[in-house]
Design a protein around this motif. Structure first.
Motif, PDB file in Angstrom:
ATOM      1  N   ASP A  99       0.821  -1.208   0.000  1.00  0.00           N
ATOM      2  CA  ASP A  99       0.000   0.000   0.000  1.00  0.00           C
ATOM      3  C   ASP A  99       0.863   1.269   0.000  1.00  0.00           C
ATOM      4  N   ALA A 100       1.943   1.253   0.789  1.00  0.00           N
ATOM      5  CA  ALA A 100       2.831   2.428   0.842  1.00  0.00           C
ATOM      6  C   ALA A 100       3.499   2.655  -0.514  1.00  0.00           C
ATOM      7  N   VAL A 101       3.917   1.581  -1.183  1.00  0.00           N
ATOM      8  CA  VAL A 101       4.512   1.711  -2.523  1.00  0.00           C
ATOM      9  C   VAL A 101       3.475   2.276  -3.493  1.00  0.00           C
ATOM     10  N   ALA A 102       2.256   1.733  -3.446  1.00  0.00           N
ATOM     11  CA  ALA A 102       1.208   2.178  -4.376  1.00  0.00           C
ATOM     12  C   ALA A 102       0.899   3.664  -4.181  1.00  0.00           C
ATOM     13  N   ARG A 103       0.921   4.128  -2.919  1.00  0.00           N
ATOM     14  CA  ARG A 103       0.581   5.538  -2.660  1.00  0.00           C
ATOM     15  C   ARG A 103       1.707   6.493  -3.012  1.00  0.00           C
ATOM     16  N   LEU A 104       2.946   6.093  -2.711  1.00  0.00           N
ATOM     17  CA  LEU A 104       4.074   7.012  -2.953  1.00  0.00           C
ATOM     18  C   LEU A 104       4.562   6.965  -4.397  1.00  0.00           C
ATOM     19  N   PHE A 105       4.295   5.849  -5.090  1.00  0.00           N
ATOM     20  CA  PHE A 105       4.787   5.696  -6.476  1.00  0.00           C
ATOM     21  C   PHE A 105       3.617   5.281  -7.348  1.00  0.00           C
ATOM     22  N   GLU A 106       2.768   6.258  -7.700  1.00  0.00           N
ATOM     23  CA  GLU A 106       1.527   5.887  -8.377  1.00  0.00           C
ATOM     24  C   GLU A 106       1.591   6.072  -9.896  1.00  0.00           C
ATOM     25  N   THR A 107       2.747   6.440 -10.431  1.00  0.00           N
ATOM     26  CA  THR A 107       2.840   6.640 -11.875  1.00  0.00           C
ATOM     27  C   THR A 107       3.714   5.562 -12.518  1.00  0.00           C
ATOM     28  N   ASP A 108       3.866   5.625 -13.853  1.00  0.00           N
ATOM     29  CA  ASP A 108       4.712   4.642 -14.536  1.00  0.00           C
ATOM     30  C   ASP A 108       6.172   5.106 -14.623  1.00  0.00           C
ATOM     31  N   ASP A 109       6.561   6.088 -13.813  1.00  0.00           N
ATOM     32  CA  ASP A 109       7.976   6.466 -13.731  1.00  0.00           C
ATOM     33  C   ASP A 109       8.783   5.261 -13.252  1.00  0.00           C
ATOM     34  N   SER A 110       9.967   5.080 -13.842  1.00  0.00           N
ATOM     35  CA  SER A 110      10.791   3.934 -13.506  1.00  0.00           C
ATOM     36  C   SER A 110      11.552   4.157 -12.196  1.00  0.00           C
ATOM     37  N   HIS A 111      11.355   3.245 -11.246  1.00  0.00           N
ATOM     38  CA  HIS A 111      12.091   3.276  -9.965  1.00  0.00           C
ATOM     39  C   HIS A 111      12.528   1.853  -9.631  1.00  0.00           C
ATOM     40  N   PRO A 112      13.550   1.341 -10.344  1.00  0.00           N
ATOM     41  CA  PRO A 112      13.965  -0.049 -10.080  1.00  0.00           C
ATOM     42  C   PRO A 112      14.361  -0.286  -8.634  1.00  0.00           C
ATOM     43  N   GLU A 219       7.623   7.408  13.378  1.00  0.00           N
ATOM     44  CA  GLU A 219       6.444   7.300  12.508  1.00  0.00           C
ATOM     45  C   GLU A 219       5.881   8.691  12.204  1.00  0.00           C
ATOM     46  N   ARG A 220       5.863   9.545  13.209  1.00  0.00           N
ATOM     47  CA  ARG A 220       5.346  10.884  12.965  1.00  0.00           C
ATOM     48  C   ARG A 220       6.218  11.642  11.960  1.00  0.00           C
ATOM     49  N   ALA A 221       7.536  11.474  12.083  1.00  0.00           N
ATOM     50  CA  ALA A 221       8.455  12.122  11.130  1.00  0.00           C
ATOM     51  C   ALA A 221       8.175  11.636   9.705  1.00  0.00           C
ATOM     52  N   ILE A 222       7.916  10.335   9.551  1.00  0.00           N
ATOM     53  CA  ILE A 222       7.668   9.762   8.218  1.00  0.00           C
ATOM     54  C   ILE A 222       6.318  10.233   7.670  1.00  0.00           C
ATOM     55  N   THR A 223       5.263  10.142   8.483  1.00  0.00           N
ATOM     56  CA  THR A 223       3.928  10.497   7.969  1.00  0.00           C
ATOM     57  C   THR A 223       3.848  11.999   7.685  1.00  0.00           C
ATOM     58  N   ASP A 224       4.445  12.814   8.551  1.00  0.00           N
ATOM     59  CA  ASP A 224       4.457  14.266   8.301  1.00  0.00           C
ATOM     60  C   ASP A 224       5.185  14.575   6.986  1.00  0.00           C
ATOM     61  N   THR A 225       6.316  13.896   6.766  1.00  0.00           N
ATOM     62  CA  THR A 225       7.114  14.138   5.555  1.00  0.00           C
ATOM     63  C   THR A 225       6.340  13.729   4.305  1.00  0.00           C
ATOM     64  N   ALA A 226       5.719  12.545   4.342  1.00  0.00           N
ATOM     65  CA  ALA A 226       4.949  12.072   3.167  1.00  0.00           C
ATOM     66  C   ALA A 226       3.783  13.023   2.886  1.00  0.00           C
ATOM     67  N   GLU A 227       3.138  13.523   3.951  1.00  0.00           N
ATOM     68  CA  GLU A 227       1.999  14.426   3.746  1.00  0.00           C
ATOM     69  C   GLU A 227       2.453  15.779   3.233  1.00  0.00           C
TER      70      GLU A 227
END
Ligand SMILES: [Zn+2]
Length: 239
Positions: A99-112, A219-227
């Motif tokens: 789910d985290a991958v799907a949300r942060l990388f939702e396009t067809d940009d290449s990220h091997p 966790e707060r540092a990560i969620t704040d950063t992603a938001e």
């Protein structure tokens, strides 16, 4: 008629569609996140069998369809990660990782590197449920932030560049902040800071442990950063 596309993918989600079909959300090494339809996949005698379930690492043959949706014409299993389904904790951790991958990388940009990280996380969870810890889940997310180009600054105060007294975290500033810049920050313990540095600096399998208090700050540092930097709301690791 276009040549079929052959690629590796990890199945992030597999959604029932119509009477017998499945829509797949896939993460690929070279084509980022794509979607495909597997026609007849839910029929008892489907040629796809159970090879289109979440967490499977597969080799696919796809045909370009209408719009963004590919059609699956062939599938081989590379790794089933079947052990992930044996424990509630690993199943939950794997589903949250996808789910985290799907949300942060939702396009067809290449990220091997994201593909490799997800394959690594699923292999760890498959190998031993001992890896299904909050510390591992947070370490995985930090590495995703790094791949997304929004990893928090940790080496010095994100506001003024000071190297000492790094006592707060501010997603708006872009990372850790010193005691004189911490007005808009939340307090970050030494242990939480050490976890952030160690989790980013070590392979996933060597994620350091952390106290509940430290992991909550991480966790707060990560969620704040992603938001703040990706406008993405991640499902929490800790409850
Ligand atoms: Zn400062």
């Amino acid at each position: 008629m276009q040549a079929p596309l052959k690629l590796e993918a990890i199945v992030l989600r597999s959604i029932r569609y119509g009477e017998a079909d499945r829509i797949l959300h896939l993460y690929t090494p070279g084509n980022g996140r794509i979607a495909a339809i597997a026609k007849g996949a839910r029929r008892a005698r489907s040629r796809f069998g159970a090879r289109l379930e979440p967490f499977l690492h597969v080799r696919l043959v796809l045909r370009e369809g209408r719009g963004d949706l590919y059609t699956v014409t062939g599938v081989d299993t590379i790794t089933a990660h079947a052990g992930v389904r044996d424990h509630a904790a690993t199943l939950d951790a794997a589903s949250r990782a996808c789910d985290a991958v799907a949300r942060l990388f939702e396009t067809d940009d290449s990220h091997p590197e994201v593909f490799a990280l997800l394959a690594n996380e699923l292999a760890l969870l498959d190998a031993d449920p001992i890896h299904a810890t909050p510390a591992n889940g947070l370490s995985f997310r930090l590495k995703l932030l790094l791949a997304a180009g929004i990893v928090p600054q940790l080496a010095a105060c994100a506001t003024c560049g000071e190297h000492e007294h790094l006592r707060g975290f501010s997603a708006a500033a872009g990372g850790v902040v010193c005691s004189s810049c911490e007005a808009a920050a939340f307090p970050l313990d030494e242990e939480s800071y050490e976890f952030l540095v160690a989790a980013l600096g070590h392979p996933l399998a060597q994620t350091p442990p952390g106290s509940d208090r430290a992991l909550r700050q991480v966790e707060r540092a990560i969620t704040d950063t992603a938001e703040h930097h990706a406008q993405v709301r991640l499902r929490p690791v800790l409850r």
